[in-house]
Structures are given as structure tokens and as C-alpha cells.
Design an enzyme around this catalytic site. Structure first.
Site, short mmCIF file in Angstrom:
data_model
loop_
_atom_site.label_atom_id
_atom_site.label_comp_id
_atom_site.label_asym_id
_atom_site.label_seq_id
_atom_site.Cartn_x
_atom_site.Cartn_y
_atom_site.Cartn_z
N LYS A 268 -4.29 -3.67 -4.81
CA LYS A 268 -4.33 -3.94 -6.27
C LYS A 268 -2.92 -4.37 -6.91
O LYS A 268 -2.98 -5.42 -7.74
CB LYS A 268 -4.79 -2.72 -7.08
CG LYS A 268 -4.03 -1.74 -7.52
CD LYS A 268 -4.40 -0.67 -8.58
CE LYS A 268 -4.07 0.94 -8.10
NZ LYS A 268 -2.64 0.98 -8.52
N ARG B 219 -3.74 6.32 -15.54
CA ARG B 219 -4.29 6.96 -14.07
C ARG B 219 -5.63 7.95 -14.56
O ARG B 219 -6.19 8.49 -13.61
CB ARG B 219 -3.20 7.69 -13.57
CG ARG B 219 -2.46 6.57 -12.68
CD ARG B 219 -1.29 7.46 -11.86
NE ARG B 219 -0.27 6.90 -11.78
CZ ARG B 219 -0.08 6.14 -10.38
NH1 ARG B 219 -1.20 6.18 -9.57
NH2 ARG B 219 0.84 5.38 -10.20
N ARG C 198 -0.37 0.77 10.81
CA ARG C 198 1.19 0.44 10.16
C ARG C 198 2.03 1.06 11.31
O ARG C 198 1.95 2.18 11.53
CB ARG C 198 1.38 1.01 8.93
CG ARG C 198 0.67 -0.04 7.61
CD ARG C 198 1.21 0.74 6.48
NE ARG C 198 0.69 0.11 5.17
CZ ARG C 198 0.86 0.23 4.01
NH1 ARG C 198 1.89 1.37 3.87
NH2 ARG C 198 0.51 -0.16 2.99
N ARG D 93 -4.23 11.89 -0.32
CA ARG D 93 -3.87 10.92 -1.54
C ARG D 93 -5.08 10.25 -2.02
O ARG D 93 -5.21 10.21 -3.13
CB ARG D 93 -3.10 9.83 -1.12
CG ARG D 93 -1.81 9.34 -2.01
CD ARG D 93 -0.52 8.65 -1.11
NE ARG D 93 -1.03 7.56 -0.29
CZ ARG D 93 -0.43 7.49 0.91
NH1 ARG D 93 0.57 8.42 1.37
NH2 ARG D 93 -0.56 6.57 1.59
N ARG E 122 4.40 6.19 10.27
CA ARG E 122 5.18 7.35 9.39
C ARG E 122 4.18 8.21 9.02
O ARG E 122 3.01 8.17 8.89
CB ARG E 122 5.70 6.46 8.34
CG ARG E 122 7.04 5.76 8.52
CD ARG E 122 7.59 5.18 7.52
NE ARG E 122 6.46 4.21 7.01
CZ ARG E 122 6.44 3.22 6.09
NH1 ARG E 122 7.84 2.67 5.72
NH2 ARG E 122 5.63 2.29 5.60
#
Ligand SMILES: [Zn+2]
Length: 213
Positions: free
Chosen positions: A13, A88, A127, A171, A160
Site C-alpha cells: 500500500k 489504524r 526476501r 503481524r 531476517r
């Protein structure tokens, strides 16, 4: 046009917000940037925010809303803005609407960049980051020339902790819990627009332009 961006962390986003800001010549406003600017300039609101941040506490909703309303009242935002990372939560959304109503203003669009959790988890788990120089890669999208080795410095590439599936899942759970109610909130107001965020970022943007005109 006044736009709010919704979308899970990793849905892209922020990228879309930037593209919207460029095309429509309106500021891309993120709460992180507002905090930094106010603290740097030593404003009253910035000083207040800093007292919470220094203690490692969350900045209260009312103060965040004050900072956002103060920012959107600036000259460069008079033709509109794209808000990224705010609101949020429902209390933040309600506080924003109330504050905007006072200045005879309202949000025009809430754009939800929709990507299923599995896709985000897959994207993140591909990643890789260099332990030596911090360079970033992606095993599918931006692979290094030699597997596991940084092109730039020869350092080791690792996944990571932040990008590990279990961390990303946590999350996303927090995101859904907090932000899903916002989707209902803006649906009721009739301004929610959902775009498929699983396609190429240029196609996501084309869909958004189709909505905004
Ligand atoms: Zn490196």
C-alpha cells in the site's frame, strides 16, 4: 481528493500511495513522517509526542489525530492527500472524521489493497538480506547472481527474523484484528474501494486510477 490507504503490512500500500501522490499531485502523508517532522521542528505537538515516544509508550489517539489534522490543514494538502498508515483503529477513524467535519471536510475514498495472508507470507519468506552491507534480494523477484551470496559485497544472505513466516503471521493477525473493523466502517460509509493487490504493482495502480478517475 482525500484518500485513506488500507492494506496489510507487505501488501504494497505504501508503494501505491506514493504512485497516487505523484499522479494526482497531492502529498503522501504517513504518520511516521509527521512525527519526525514535528519533533525535528520542535512544535508543541511534536514535543508532546516525544514525551510518549521517549518513554517507549504509544502516542495516544487524540494526539495522533491532532498531528494528522494539523498536517492535512497545510496549504499543499488543500486539493487532497493520501494518508498512509492512519487510521489504524476505529477510534482513530472516528476521531479523524469528527475533526474533519469541524473544518467541513471528509474522506472521499478508502482504498483497500487486498492480498491474502498466504501471498504475503510467501512474498516475505523469499526476501534475503546481506549480513555485511544490508543489501536486499528476493529469491524469485530479485535473485542474487550466486545463491546465498551478496552481489555487491560477497556477504552471506539470510532470511531476517522479521520476514520469517511465523513473525509475518503474527503481524498479520494483529493487522486483521485492528483493521478489519475499519473495512466494515468505510463500507458502511460507502467509500470503501477494494483492489486486487496480488497482481503486478502497475496493474494494481491501473485499477486504482480506474476508481479515482
Ligand atoms: Zn552485501
Amino acid at each position: 481528493m482525500k484518500i485513506i490507504m488500507l492494506g496489510a503490512p507487505g501488501a504494497g500500500k505504501g508503494t501505491q500511495a506514493k504512485l497516487i501522490a505523484e499522479k494526482y499531485n497531492i502529498p503522501h502523508i504517513s504518520t511516521g513522517d509527521i512525527f519526525r517532522a514535528n519533533i525535528k521542528n520542535g512544535t508543541e505537538l511534536g514535543k508532546k509526542a516525544k514525551t510518549y515516544m521517549d518513554k517507549g509508550e504509544l502516542v495516544p489517539d487524540e494526539l495522533v489525530v491532532d498531528l494528522v489534522v494539523d498536517r492535512v490543514a497545510k496549504d499543499d494538502a488543500k486539493n487532497g492527500y493520501v494518508l498512509d498508515g492512519f487510521p489504524r483503529t476505529i477510534p482513530q477513524a472516528e476521531a479523524l472524521d469528527a475533526a474533519l467535519a469541524k473544518i467541513n471536510d471528509k474522506v472521499d475514498y478508502a482504498i483497500d489493497v487486498d492480498v491474502p495472508d498466504e501471498n504475503i507470507i510467501n512474498r516475505m519468506s523469499g526476501r534475503r538480506a546481506c549480513v555485511a552491507c544490508g543489501g536486499t534480494y528476493h529469491i524469485v523477484n530479485v535473485p542474487p547472481k550466486k545463491e546465498g551470496i551478496c552481489d555487491a559485497c560477497g556477504g552471506e544472505l539470510i532470511l531476517r527474523d522479521d520476514d520469517k513466516p511465523e513473525t509475518v503471521k503474527k503481524r498479520l493477525d494483529v493487522y486483521h484484528e485492528q483493521t478489519q473493523p475499519l473495512i466494515d466502517y468505510y463500507t458502511e460509509k460507502g467509500i470503501l474501494k477494494t483492489v486486487d493487490g496480488t497482481v503486478d504493482m502497475n496493474d494494481v495502480f491501473a485499477a486504482i486510477v480506474g476508481i479515482l478517475g
